[in-house]
Design a protein around this motif. Structure first.
Motif, PDB file in Angstrom:
ATOM      1  N   GLN A  72       0.829  -1.200   0.000  1.00  0.00           N
ATOM      2  CA  GLN A  72       0.000   0.000   0.000  1.00  0.00           C
ATOM      3  C   GLN A  72       0.869   1.259   0.000  1.00  0.00           C
ATOM      4  OE1 GLN A  72      -2.568   0.283   3.370  1.00  0.00           O
ATOM      5  NE2 GLN A  72      -3.679   2.054   2.595  1.00  0.00           N
ATOM      6  N   THR A  75       2.386   1.754  -3.572  1.00  0.00           N
ATOM      7  CA  THR A  75       1.436   2.084  -4.633  1.00  0.00           C
ATOM      8  C   THR A  75       0.653   3.340  -4.340  1.00  0.00           C
ATOM      9  OG1 THR A  75      -0.242   0.653  -3.646  1.00  0.00           O
ATOM     10  CG2 THR A  75       1.195  -0.315  -5.334  1.00  0.00           C
ATOM     11  N   ALA A  76       0.976   4.046  -3.303  1.00  0.00           N
ATOM     12  CA  ALA A  76       0.239   5.267  -2.960  1.00  0.00           C
ATOM     13  C   ALA A  76       0.561   6.364  -3.970  1.00  0.00           C
ATOM     14  CB  ALA A  76       0.617   5.734  -1.564  1.00  0.00           C
ATOM     15  N   SER A  77      -0.470   7.116  -4.351  1.00  0.00           N
ATOM     16  CA  SER A  77      -0.249   8.216  -5.289  1.00  0.00           C
ATOM     17  C   SER A  77      -0.136   9.532  -4.526  1.00  0.00           C
ATOM     18  CB  SER A  77      -1.408   8.280  -6.286  1.00  0.00           C
ATOM     19  OG  SER A  77      -2.615   8.502  -5.597  1.00  0.00           O
ATOM     20  N   PHE A  78       0.755  10.381  -4.988  1.00  0.00           N
ATOM     21  CA  PHE A  78       0.995  11.648  -4.301  1.00  0.00           C
ATOM     22  C   PHE A  78       0.371  12.775  -5.058  1.00  0.00           C
ATOM     23  CE2 PHE A  78       4.378   8.942  -2.692  1.00  0.00           C
ATOM     24  CZ  PHE A  78       4.238   9.151  -1.348  1.00  0.00           C
TER      25      PHE A  78
END
Length: 78
Positions: A72, A75-78
């Motif tokens: 998680q 794969t987190a988007s910023f």
């Protein structure tokens, strides 16, 4: 009455001997060998805690939770 007076006569307490303090204090406060026993018990407790922690961390549920957390985070988007 601000100051107490000592009873006189046959009800007076006998004077305390001073030698008993010098004789009894080393007997009461002597702790020779205590540090060795404390270190041994502390080492056994630390090893038992490490074994318990190792068994919990290497369990399937904790391993799956850590893997999911890392995936998680990656794969987190910023």
């Amino acid at each position: 009455m601000l100051f107490r007076t000592k009873p006189a006569g046959r009800h007076a307490a006998p004077p305390r001997p001073r030698w008993w303090r010098r004789w009894l204090r080393p007997v009461i406060t002597a702790d020779d060998g205590m540090s060795t026993a404390e270190y041994a018990i502390g080492t056994i407790a630390a090893a038992a805690f490490a074994a318990l922690l190792y068994s919990v961390v290497t369990g399937d549920s904790v391993l799956a939770a850590l893997t999911g957390l890392i995936q998680q985070a990656l794969t987190a988007s910023f």
